[in-house]
Motif scaffolding. Structure first.
Motif, PDB file in Angstrom:
ATOM      1  N   SER A   1       5.859  15.665  11.780  1.00 53.44           N
ATOM      2  CA  SER A   1       6.226  14.910  12.790  1.00 53.44           C
ATOM      3  C   SER A   1       7.332  13.700  12.327  1.00 53.44           C
ATOM      4  N   ARG A   2       8.783  14.255  12.243  1.00 50.09           N
ATOM      5  CA  ARG A   2       9.643  13.406  11.716  1.00 50.09           C
ATOM      6  C   ARG A   2       9.739  11.924  12.450  1.00 50.09           C
ATOM      7  N   ALA A   3       9.332  11.890  13.805  1.00 49.74           N
ATOM      8  CA  ALA A   3       9.337  10.486  14.514  1.00 49.74           C
ATOM      9  C   ALA A   3       8.279   9.712  13.900  1.00 49.74           C
TER      10      ALA A   3
ATOM     11  N   PRO B   1      -2.529  29.995  -0.534  1.00 46.46           N
ATOM     12  CA  PRO B   1      -2.617  28.825   0.324  1.00 46.46           C
ATOM     13  C   PRO B   1      -1.120  28.070   0.368  1.00 46.46           C
ATOM     14  N   ARG B   2      -0.558  28.532   1.537  1.00 43.47           N
ATOM     15  CA  ARG B   2       0.947  28.139   1.570  1.00 43.47           C
ATOM     16  C   ARG B   2       0.921  26.733   1.985  1.00 43.47           C
ATOM     17  N   ASP B   3      -0.130  26.071   2.527  1.00 41.43           N
ATOM     18  CA  ASP B   3      -0.035  24.818   2.895  1.00 41.43           C
ATOM     19  C   ASP B   3      -0.269  23.874   1.583  1.00 41.43           C
ATOM     20  N   ALA B   4      -0.563  24.790   0.758  1.00 39.91           N
ATOM     21  CA  ALA B   4      -0.970  23.549  -0.657  1.00 39.91           C
ATOM     22  C   ALA B   4       0.221  23.823  -1.661  1.00 39.91           C
ATOM     23  N   PHE B   5       1.231  24.245  -1.034  1.00 42.46           N
ATOM     24  CA  PHE B   5       2.742  24.383  -1.966  1.00 42.46           C
ATOM     25  C   PHE B   5       3.937  23.789  -1.048  1.00 42.46           C
TER      26      PHE B   5
ATOM     27  N   LEU C   1       0.677  -1.237  -0.019  1.00 49.36           N
ATOM     28  CA  LEU C   1       0.202  -0.097   0.056  1.00 49.36           C
ATOM     29  C   LEU C   1       0.997   1.279  -0.092  1.00 49.36           C
ATOM     30  N   ASN C   2       0.461   2.295  -0.946  1.00 52.12           N
ATOM     31  CA  ASN C   2       1.305   3.483  -0.933  1.00 52.12           C
ATOM     32  C   ASN C   2       0.212   4.617  -0.833  1.00 52.12           C
ATOM     33  N   PHE C   3       0.128   5.247   0.418  1.00 51.88           N
ATOM     34  CA  PHE C   3      -1.082   6.453   0.462  1.00 51.88           C
ATOM     35  C   PHE C   3      -0.426   7.585  -0.371  1.00 51.88           C
ATOM     36  N   GLN C   4      -1.204   8.205  -1.173  1.00 56.14           N
ATOM     37  CA  GLN C   4      -0.631   9.228  -2.153  1.00 56.14           C
ATOM     38  C   GLN C   4      -1.769  10.398  -1.583  1.00 56.14           C
ATOM     39  N   LEU C   5      -0.730  11.383  -1.229  1.00 60.43           N
ATOM     40  CA  LEU C   5      -1.252  12.539  -0.330  1.00 60.43           C
ATOM     41  C   LEU C   5      -1.451  13.816  -1.139  1.00 60.43           C
ATOM     42  N   ALA C   6      -2.575  14.452  -1.467  1.00 60.29           N
ATOM     43  CA  ALA C   6      -2.779  15.858  -2.158  1.00 60.29           C
ATOM     44  C   ALA C   6      -3.454  16.743  -1.292  1.00 60.29           C
ATOM     45  N   ASP C   7      -3.722  16.228   0.215  1.00 53.05           N
ATOM     46  CA  ASP C   7      -4.659  17.015   0.843  1.00 53.05           C
ATOM     47  C   ASP C   7      -3.558  18.014   1.847  1.00 53.05           C
ATOM     48  N   PRO C   8      -3.621  19.126   1.898  1.00 51.79           N
ATOM     49  CA  PRO C   8      -2.897  19.797   2.682  1.00 51.79           C
ATOM     50  C   PRO C   8      -2.627  19.735   4.134  1.00 51.79           C
ATOM     51  N   ASP C   9      -3.921  19.317   4.718  1.00 54.66           N
ATOM     52  CA  ASP C   9      -3.781  18.950   6.014  1.00 54.66           C
ATOM     53  C   ASP C   9      -3.126  17.816   6.481  1.00 54.66           C
ATOM     54  N   ALA C  10      -3.435  16.731   5.658  1.00 51.98           N
ATOM     55  CA  ALA C  10      -2.670  15.660   5.816  1.00 51.98           C
ATOM     56  C   ALA C  10      -1.282  15.513   5.676  1.00 51.98           C
ATOM     57  N   ILE C  11      -0.786  16.209   4.636  1.00 53.33           N
ATOM     58  CA  ILE C  11       0.616  16.425   4.491  1.00 53.33           C
ATOM     59  C   ILE C  11       1.259  17.531   5.403  1.00 53.33           C
ATOM     60  N   LYS C  12       0.615  18.188   6.140  1.00 49.75           N
ATOM     61  CA  LYS C  12       1.030  19.017   7.344  1.00 49.75           C
ATOM     62  C   LYS C  12       1.509  18.085   8.596  1.00 49.75           C
TER      63      LYS C  12
ATOM     64  N   GLY D   1       8.876  20.225   3.591  1.00 53.58           N
ATOM     65  CA  GLY D   1       8.514  21.107   4.633  1.00 53.58           C
ATOM     66  C   GLY D   1       8.897  20.361   5.877  1.00 53.58           C
ATOM     67  N   GLY D   2       8.613  21.274   7.022  1.00 52.94           N
ATOM     68  CA  GLY D   2       9.010  20.552   8.418  1.00 52.94           C
ATOM     69  C   GLY D   2      10.551  20.485   8.456  1.00 52.94           C
ATOM     70  N   VAL D   3      11.173  19.689   9.335  1.00 54.44           N
ATOM     71  CA  VAL D   3      12.666  19.889   9.501  1.00 54.44           C
ATOM     72  C   VAL D   3      13.287  19.228   8.543  1.00 54.44           C
TER      73      VAL D   3
END
Ligand code: HEM
Ligand SMILES: *[C@@H]1O[C@H](CO)[C@@H](O)[C@H](O)[C@H]1NC(C)=O
Ligand SMILES: *[C@@H]1O[C@H](CO)[C@@H](O)[C@H](O)[C@H]1NC(C)=O
Ligand SMILES: *[C@@H]1O[C@H](CO)[C@@H](O)[C@H](O)[C@H]1NC(C)=O
Length: 518
Positions: free
Chosen positions: A104-106, A440-444, A88-99, A449-451
């Protein structure tokens, strides 16, 4: 014969039944999230061939942009494969899910097995996790601060002026068959100077220096284009064709250049009066004994990191500039707006200074729009280290939670996100103005992103802004007219010029441009 046949049939039936129950169980666990089923998975064999529905997902599946999300009616879908195992490979194009994932790197580390090809010269910052990654990041990050940003700015001006003065000269019209031939060397020269303190001029290095069979830029060019072959094929196969032989030589040459770079710098640092703040210095300092303990870099780690910086900082920026220039040539109105801004911010044709970077608002918007439409890194792999859920907005606009079992692979689907019509109206249209004001910064996500986001983001942005202002203040840029394409419509021309091929990063096929002096 008959017993053999019935044995085969029985085994096949058992296989199908076993898979059926396995899949049913999986679908229950993920609450019947929409799936795109294929026989072979994207990361394995399936990613090497063209698309055949239900068999191979296709080499360029990532570049179908939002298409699969739209077809399945969900901003998260599961790319599911049957062979070699059910995956399974979850493909993400939703900004909240990606955020949630980049936050959370851990919980969502990198699947390091996919980064193995980057380990050829040694362990490094891109292909590592946990304490090892922390150590590399701590050593590298100080090099990407204010003094280095200024250096990037100045070196970009120097490299482009060198091109204007010593290669293009006084010609009123310059035709370039593929703009990549300008930006691959340009970005390499800038990176080489600003990260490694090694100056290369456009007219240098036509011939390899003594003791070498290839130039530095030649070796790096071949390695960054063909290096996957070296990773896939066994050593004995590397002499089978001319291209592979050349690739082998390029690897040896690149290694030799890196060793020389280290040796030169060690030698020079001893007599340096002024302290240096570039990347190579930071890495070399970390090799010195006095740091002691765990933080010391070994020789192989040093090489691994130098290589990965050359790779990460070179092609990405070159391709971004290529697409930005192609888009501006296709949309002369936007090009005029850019020219107006340049004339206002930089009156009398003066060169841009580092302090101008933030005043060039439209120039920044063009860069962002090019990165939105052509994100060089078009999928960022992660996996889930625990049973968890990801937030998502469903097609009725409601917040829902998608269950993600421990061990699932996850792809941050950058093109899917960047062409998601919920956040980017009319996503296939080049419209830099969408980046003026609120966006929409979270959609870019061109730099992740993140650490674990791109360490060279500012480096790439500053370099691109200087390039855009310098070229467009001096030249009007058009698509080269060619007789074989005389009858094509605008849409056809756009499709041809913006055509891409999936390589290490999204690569332009051929962008022929004419530069006309203003
Ligand atoms: C337009 C240009 C660029 C783009 C689109 C870009 C994009 C990215 C992306 C998406 C990642 C995350 C990769 C992953 O998760 O596997 C990344 C990481 C990284 N990039 Fe860039 N990059 C660009 C330019 C540069 C430059 C110029 C440099 C250095 C001079 C650089 C150095 C790095 C490094 C060191 C990392 C790893 C950071 C870490 O894992 O801590 N990049 N970049
Ligand atoms: C995740 O991907 C790797 C290949 O990169 C594969 O071996 C593994 O089976 C996948 N895991 C799941 C749960 O699909
Ligand atoms: C170090 O630099 C000096 C001059 O600055 C030069 O003579 C010498 O050959 C260099 N050594 C190496 C190993 O490059
Ligand atoms: C979206 O989520 C809500 C709340 O769970 C649900 O009632 C609705 O049916 C969902 N819409 C779609 C299209 O799945």
């Amino acid at each position: 014969m008959q017993t053999l046949l019935s044995l085969v049939v029985t085994v096949c039936c058992l296989f199908v039944v076993q898979r059926y129950f396995q899949i049913r169980k999986i679908l229950q666990t993920i609450h019947y999230q929409p799936c795109d089923w294929t026989l072979f998975s994207r990361t394995g064999l399936g990613g090497r061939f063209s698309r055949i529905p239900f068999i191979f997902p296709g080499r360029d599946y990532q570049w179908r942009k939002y298409q699969d999300f739209s077809a399945l009616g969900s901003d998260i879908f599961v790319a599911a494969a049957l062979a070699p195992t059910v995956s399974l490979n979850f493909q993400l194009a939703d900004p909240d899910a990606i955020k949630e994932v980049i936050g959370s790197r851990a919980r969502f580390p990198k699947p390091l097995e996919l980064y193995k090809p980057l380990l050829f010269f040694g362990d490094n910052i891109v292909a590592s996790e946990h304490n090892e990654w922390k150590r590399y990041r701590k050593i590298s990050a100080p090099a990407f601060t204010e003094p280095n940003n200024k250096l990037v700015w100045d070196e970009t001006i120097r490299v482009i002026n060198d091109l204007f003065d010593n290669v293009w000269g006084n010609q009123d019209e310059i035709t370039v068959d593929h703009i990549l031939e300008v930006f691959m060397p340009a970005t390499l020269f800038i990176l080489s100077a600003a990260a490694f303190g090694r100056h290369i001029a456009w007219n240098d290095e036509v011939l390899p220096p003594s003791g070498h069979q290839m130039t530095f830029k030649g070796a790096l060019y071949i390695v960054s284009h063909d290096y996957l072959f070296k990773m896939i094929l066994p050593n004995w196969a590397m002499v089978l064709t001319q291209r592979l032989k050349k690739l082998n030589v390029a690897f040896d040459e690149l290694e030799r250049y890196m060793v020389e770079m280290i040796r030169d710098r060690k030698n020079r640092t001893a007599d340096d009066i002024e302290p240096r703040y570039d990347l190579l210095n930071g890495l070399l300092d970390a090799c010195e004994d006095d740091l002691g303990g765990d933080s010391k870099l070994t020789e192989r780690e040093l090489m691994g990191n130098i290589f990965v910086f050359l790779l990460a900082g070179h092609e990405t920026t070159a391709h971004t500039l290529c697409f930005a220039f192609a888009l501006l040539a296709l949309y002369p109105k936007e090009q005029e707006k850019l020219y107006e801004e340049i004339k206002t911010v930089l009156p009398d044709g003066r060169l841009p200074t580092y302090e101008d970077a933030n005043s060039l608002v439209f120039t920044n918007a063009i860069l962002n729009e090019a990165l939105r439409m052509f994100p060089p890194v078009n999928g960022i792999p992660k996996f889930s280290a625990e049973d968890t859920v990801l937030p998502m907005t469903n097609s009725s606009g409601e917040k829902v939670f998608v269950p993600v079992p421990k061990g699932s692979n996850i792809t941050l689907h950058t093109p899917g996100l960047h062409y998601n019509p919920k956040y980017w109206p009319d996503p296939h249209t080049f419209n830099p103005s969408r980046f003026l004001g609120d966006w929409p910064r979270d959609a870019f996500l061109p730099f992740s992103g993140g650490v674990r986001s791109c360490l060279g983001r500012r480096f790439a942005e500053l370099e691109s802004i200087v390039a855009l202002t310098m070229f467009f203040s001096k030249y009007r840029v058009e698509i080269k007219e060619e007789p074989q394409f005389a009858g094509e419509t605008f849409e056809q021309k756009k499709e041809r010029v913006l055509d891409t091929m999936p390589r290490l990063t999204i690569t332009p096929v051929r962008i022929p441009l004419v530069f006309k002096r203003r």
